[in-house]
Design an enzyme around this catalytic site. Structure first.
Site, PDB file in Angstrom:
ATOM      1  N   HIS A   1     -16.968   0.509   1.382  1.00  0.00           N
ATOM      2  CA  HIS A   1     -15.861   1.065   2.170  1.00  0.00           C
ATOM      3  C   HIS A   1     -15.353   2.366   1.535  1.00  0.00           C
ATOM      4  O   HIS A   1     -15.249   3.400   2.213  1.00  0.00           O
ATOM      5  CB  HIS A   1     -14.740   0.034   2.267  1.00  0.00           C
ATOM      6  N   GLU A   2     -15.054   2.308   0.251  1.00  0.00           N
ATOM      7  CA  GLU A   2     -14.488   3.507  -0.398  1.00  0.00           C
ATOM      8  C   GLU A   2     -15.527   4.620  -0.456  1.00  0.00           C
ATOM      9  O   GLU A   2     -15.209   5.789  -0.242  1.00  0.00           O
ATOM     10  CB  GLU A   2     -13.973   3.176  -1.799  1.00  0.00           C
TER      11      GLU A   2
ATOM     12  N   GLU B   1      -2.098   7.868  -1.871  1.00  0.00           N
ATOM     13  CA  GLU B   1      -1.989   7.524  -0.460  1.00  0.00           C
ATOM     14  C   GLU B   1      -0.892   6.471  -0.315  1.00  0.00           C
ATOM     15  O   GLU B   1      -0.860   5.527  -1.107  1.00  0.00           O
ATOM     16  CB  GLU B   1      -3.303   6.952   0.085  1.00  0.00           C
TER      17      GLU B   1
ATOM     18  N   HIS C   1     -15.789   6.390   2.816  1.00  0.00           N
ATOM     19  CA  HIS C   1     -14.669   7.293   3.099  1.00  0.00           C
ATOM     20  C   HIS C   1     -14.987   8.737   2.712  1.00  0.00           C
ATOM     21  O   HIS C   1     -14.341   9.669   3.190  1.00  0.00           O
ATOM     22  CB  HIS C   1     -13.427   6.868   2.307  1.00  0.00           C
TER      23      HIS C   1
ATOM     24  N   GLU D   1      -9.668   4.741   8.871  1.00  0.00           N
ATOM     25  CA  GLU D   1      -9.762   3.341   8.448  1.00  0.00           C
ATOM     26  C   GLU D   1     -10.561   2.477   9.418  1.00  0.00           C
ATOM     27  O   GLU D   1     -11.407   1.692   9.002  1.00  0.00           O
ATOM     28  CB  GLU D   1      -8.364   2.755   8.191  1.00  0.00           C
TER      29      GLU D   1
ATOM     30  N   GLY E   1      -6.625  -2.928  -2.177  1.00  0.00           N
ATOM     31  CA  GLY E   1      -7.975  -3.220  -2.664  1.00  0.00           C
ATOM     32  C   GLY E   1      -8.541  -2.089  -3.505  1.00  0.00           C
ATOM     33  O   GLY E   1      -8.978  -2.302  -4.633  1.00  0.00           O
TER      34      GLY E   1
HETATM   35  N1  TRP Z   1      -7.176   4.127   1.760  1.00  0.00           N
HETATM   36  C1  TRP Z   1      -7.236   2.858   1.077  1.00  0.00           C
HETATM   37  C2  TRP Z   1      -8.392   2.122   1.734  1.00  0.00           C
HETATM   38  O1  TRP Z   1      -8.274   1.514   2.734  1.00  0.00           O
HETATM   39  C3  TRP Z   1      -5.985   2.058   1.233  1.00  0.00           C
HETATM   40  C4  TRP Z   1      -5.024   2.113   0.122  1.00  0.00           C
HETATM   41  C5  TRP Z   1      -5.276   1.938  -1.197  1.00  0.00           C
HETATM   42  C6  TRP Z   1      -3.618   2.261   0.197  1.00  0.00           C
HETATM   43  N2  TRP Z   1      -4.120   1.958  -1.903  1.00  0.00           N
HETATM   44  C7  TRP Z   1      -3.096   2.168  -1.083  1.00  0.00           C
HETATM   45  C8  TRP Z   1      -2.745   2.462   1.239  1.00  0.00           C
HETATM   46  C9  TRP Z   1      -1.730   2.240  -1.328  1.00  0.00           C
HETATM   47  C10 TRP Z   1      -1.384   2.566   0.994  1.00  0.00           C
HETATM   48  C11 TRP Z   1      -0.881   2.454  -0.276  1.00  0.00           C
HETATM   49  O2  TRP Z   1      -9.495   2.229   1.339  1.00  0.00           O
HETATM   50 ZN    ZN Z   2     -10.046   2.581   3.791  1.00  0.00          ZN
END
Ligand code: TRP
Ligand code: ZN
Length: 895
Positions: free
Chosen positions: A300-301, A124, A304, A323, A264
């Site tokens: 959080h994860e 991502e 998702h 998000e 994170g």
């Molecule tokens: N989707 C991830 C979260 O919010 C965010 C994320 C993790 C991310 N690593 C990244 C976004 C690197 C951009 C680039 O849980």
């Molecule tokens: Zn997220």
């Protein structure tokens, strides 16, 4: 990738002519030359205009490409700015693409990279295209199978998404594994890990009685720090089952911790990859805050999996769809976990307020400045140059506030019905924010058209509240008005639908039952008023004496409340507001007023004074035996310097810092006996456990110690020294170290050295040590300048510019959380900033861009400060080969 400076527009969305149904990946992992073979079943998209197959690629070496097993014809495959285009006439073709990549040279931490000898991916938002050519967009959802092979000795563990099909030995000391993900997913959720790791495992049953295997993978030496992450995962699973009826859909769920990570954590399907900071915690090395953060990031994860993975985003403009909603869900989870641990309904309410306060503190210090600067954007942006720049406080935190307003408007049941409808319509799809709000509206028969403006308007609205009491008619008329200041590209703003939770407090401090004109009887003591116009009045009847209004209870909307309250009224609400959030907010408002007055006195060379009314109100909270310690700690903690700078016009860090230091010292001195008494009676007996009640006591105790050490009396410094030496856990040891460092006690130097000696081999604990020094205030003129400290610490062997945690702890703290030092009048802080941003940009643009953002709010400062900052911005702008990430930030700052 489009050329620098070309924005991507939300309005330009077009489905691709060809999507992908199945992806079969084969990785032959090697540090310098990893071969990736990808077999893509490409399928003509009925809903899109005709066109070629579009594949994105970034930093790839193309080894070979065949179409249905044959070499392409001349001109059939074209190279473009962003990848490849392939002309085909069939409705379905099989592409086989081989690329070669160099994970050891990949310092961007996007795509496939190495960390401490292992291989990890981060896809991502657009990292998958750095692995192989692919229609790397979230609206292309495919079934993935993966085979990976690597050296068996250095990488004994081979992981990817979904279910393990097969493992085996290979010649030459290599081995392989094959994985299959049964769910359709976009490429940004792909992941692999090949490393030397060990797992903590647990088997649990889901609500339908299926047994699932949970694993937390870490380096062997960290296994004794994984228990809390595992517990958090189990709690998250249970919560999503109970609150939303959502169950884990895989037989196996893995968390992997990695030391080098830009953010994170990441919610890859079935294989979440985490920054070690948000997995590892034990009492000796993690503070209560670390335990809390691990719990909320794990949640959080995990959340998702439904809000993000099963239903994903059509395009990256919809990022807040997953998000904002998932942050909202993790905030609710944290509040419920705290409330569950409380011993009474009142304590549970207070515990929920503590979560809410933490969320709002984050919003005010992180999102409000963003909304007031050149990067201001709606939670659903209309354009971007680099999507990585839009993983913002606005998309995440303000996005969560927008979801919370839907809960407020629709109620718990209505909100749940909307969620159920959303999953029933959109499971397995890539959708938009309109689809989500549409489900909320449909499930409730609600009109949310005006509410949608929250998705399209940037800037923090100002909400003005004015009340008039009329003794003759025993009525109180409350007028609410709204105004959103213009932001870049949005000169004109329309009125928003703002839910305003309101209470009226009687002269005895008790809430009044509320009866609006036209109602037959009073009901409730807090009512939600729906402000949809620029201005509107509500008339409350049956009021015997002039009430004190309590507006925006629970922070019912992400706005700035403008209300005129004298000191007496703020003190009254600090003592009596029945809404714990607003009680806290009253103390914050009072502190803000006092500190800003001190800052202007300091600037004018006048003596600074603490108003008596404030001292009394503060002390009453400090000595309260009935209030929950965690809540008291929040009410006695000063607003963040970042937030105060936002409130100061023009912002001037030096006098503000003088005011903050003076106020802390004065309070510490004036109330030393009370701080000391509370410090002594808050001691937590027995072995450390992470429990909200204990954590609350430790938080207040450490805060008392901070005020005492800031005052600096010998008893205070002695107490801090003793706590530092005899602490049985990191919360107490670090709390004492903070107290010493944030004082002018000479003990701080030895304490820092002792801390370093004890933890010099522990990367995460050292991050705290770096952070504390980078953020230290100067409590005396003899203390060293932070810039010299920071430069010196960069030479510490544990520091590395290629590890984001180190950069965030040392440089990030100095640039973003030590304003008076960073904005030193000689401009040396800015020159250092420019130098570091340019250096970081060569290896990791995402991290460089986060650092670059430290100066985007430069126009709020005094003209003298602005002039100095402009030079530094221009210097970075003139650097060669800047990334699109940093180019966008600097360009917008200077525009
Ligand atoms: N989707 C991830 C979260 O919010 C965010 C994320 C993790 C991310 N690593 C990244 C976004 C690197 C951009 C680039 O849980
Ligand atoms: Zn997220």
């Amino acid at each position: 990738m489009p050329p620098h400076g070309t924005p991507v527009l939300r309005s330009a969305y077009q489905p691709l002519a060809y999507t992908v149904s199945t992806v079969d990946l084969d990785f032959s992992l090697d540090p310098q030359a990893t071969l990736v073979t990808s077999r893509l079943q490409c399928v003509r998209n009925e809903d899109a205009p005709a066109g070629p197959i579009v594949l994105f690629g970034d930093a790839l070496e193309l080894v070979s490409l065949t179409i249905d097993g044959a070499a392409p014809a001349a001109g059939q495959v074209r190279e473009t700015e962003s990848g490849l285009e392939i002309d085909v006439s069939a409705d379905e073709v099989m592409l086989e693409i081989v690329t070669r990549i160099n994970p050891s040279a990949n310092l961007t931490l996007s795509g496939l990279y190495q960390s401490r000898g292992g291989y990890y991916t981060q896809c991502e938002a657009e990292g998958f295209r750095r692995i192989t050519y692919f229609p790397d967009r979230p609206d292309v959802m495919a079934r993935f199978t993966v085979r990976l092979e690597a050296d068996a000795a250095t990488c004994p563990v081979l992981l990817s998404n979904g279910n393990l099909l097969e493992t085996g030995e290979l010649p030459g000391g290599r081995h392989f594994a094959r994985w299959e993900d049964p769910f359709l997913k976009p490429s940004y959720l792909f992941a692999l890990v090949a490393a030397d790791l060990k797992a903590l495992e647990r088997r649990v049953d889901t609500m339908s009685g299926r047994e699932v295997l949970l694993q937390v993978w870490v380096e062997a030496r960290d296994l004794d720090r994984t228990g809390h992450a595992m517990d958090s995962l189990v709690h998250s699973m249970r919560w999503d089952e109970e609150v939303f009826g959502l169950e884990l859909d895989l037989d196996r769920f893995m968390i992997v911790a990695v030391s080098d990570f830009n953010m994170g954590a990441m919610e890859n399907k079935g294989l979440n990859i985490f920054n070690t900071k948000y997995v590892l915690a034990n009492p000796e090395t993690g503070t209560d805050l670390d335990f809390e953060n691990v719990e909320s990031v794990v949640a959080h994860e995990y959340f998702h999996n439904w809000t993000g993975n099963r239903v994903t985003c059509r395009d990256w403009f919809q990022l807040t769809l997953k998000e904002g909603l998932t942050v909202f869900r993790d905030q609710q989870f944290t509040a419920d976990m705290l409330a569950r641990a409380s011993d009474s309904p009142a304590a549970a309410e207070s515990a929920r307020a503590v979560t809410r306060i933490a969320n709002v503190r984050g919003l005010r210090s992180g999102q409000f400045p963003e909304d007031a600067g050149p990067m201001a954007h709606p939670i659903r942006p209309d354009s971007y140059q680099e999507i990585n720049n839009f993983y913002t406080a606005t998309v995440y935190q303000k996005g969560a506030e927008v979801i919370r307003m839907l809960l407020t408007l629709l109620g718990r049941e209505g909100f749940r019905n909307g969620m159920d409808l959303y999953f029933s319509y959109h499971d397995g799809q890539a959708v938009t924010c309109d689809d989500f709000v549409g489900c909320m509206a449909e499930a409730n028969g609600a009109d949310l058209d005006q509410f949608m403006r929250w998705y399209s308007q940037a800037g923090t609205p100002h909400l003005k509240a004015e009340g008039v009491y009329d003794a003759a008619s025993r009525s109180y008329t409350l007028t609410l008005s709204q105004h959103t200041p213009p932001t870049a590209g949005q000169p004109e703003k329309l009125p928003l639908h703002i839910p305003v939770a309101v209470g009226l407090i009687g002269p005895d401090g008790a809430d009044l039952p509320l009866q609006l004109e036209g109602e037959v009887r009073p009901s409730d003591t807090t009512r939600v008023l729906n402000l949809k116009e620029a201005s509107r009045s509500w008339c409350f009847t049956g009021i015997d004496a002039e009430p004190v209004p309590s507006i925006l209870r629970g922070f019912s909307a992400p706005v700035i409340l403008d209300i005129t309250e004298d000191n007496a009224r703020l003190a009254f609400r600090m003592a009596h507001d029945a809404d714990p959030f607003n009680r806290w907010d009253a103390s914050q408002r009072f502190m803000e007023r006092v500190v800003l007055a001190m800052a202007s006195d300091a600037a004018a060379g006048r003596p600074m004074e603490v108003p008596q009314a404030f001292g009394h109100a503060f002390r009453a909270l400090l000595v309260s035996e009935t209030l929950d310690p965690a809540f008291v700690a929040e009410t006695l903690a000063l607003p963040s310097e970042t937030y105060l700078l936002e409130r100061m016009q023009p912002a001037d860090p030096a006098p503000l810092r003088a005011g903050l230091i003076h106020l802390t010292r004065e309070l510490g001195q004036a109330m030393q006996a009370d701080f000391l008494a509370r410090y002594l009676d808050l001691e937590v007996e027995g072995d450390y456990r992470y429990h909200p009640l204990d954590a609350g006591k430790r938080a207040l105790r450490n805060l008392c110690l901070r005020y005492l050490a800031a005052w600096g009396g010998p008893t205070a410094i002695d107490l801090a020294g003793k706590q530092f030496e005899h602490a049985g856990n990191m919360t107490e040891r670090y709390g004492a170290l903070v107290a010493l460092v944030q004082s002018d006690a000479s003990r701080r130097i030895d304490a820092l050295a002792a801390f370093h000696e004890r933890y010099k081999d522990d990367a995460l604990v050292l991050d705290k040590w770096f952070q504390l020094q980078a953020g230290a205030w100067r409590w005396s003129d003899s203390a060293p300048a932070s810039l010299d400290q920071v430069r010196g610490l960069m030479a510490n062997p544990a520091f590395s510019l290629s590890n984001p945690n180190k950069v965030y702890s040392l440089l990030g703290t100095y640039f973003k959380a030590n304003a008076a030092e960073f904005h030193r009048p000689d401009g040396a802080g800015y020159a250092f900033w420019a130098e570091q941003v340019v250096a970081l940009d060569k290896s990791n643009p995402q991290v460089a861009s986060r650092m670059a953002r430290a100066l985007e709010g430069w126009r709020k400062f005094t003209p003298e400060i602005q002039a100095r900052i402009r030079l530094a911005l221009e210097k970075v702008a003139a650097a060669q080969d800047l990334s699109p990430d940093v180019t966008e930030i600097i360009g917008k700052a200077l525009a």
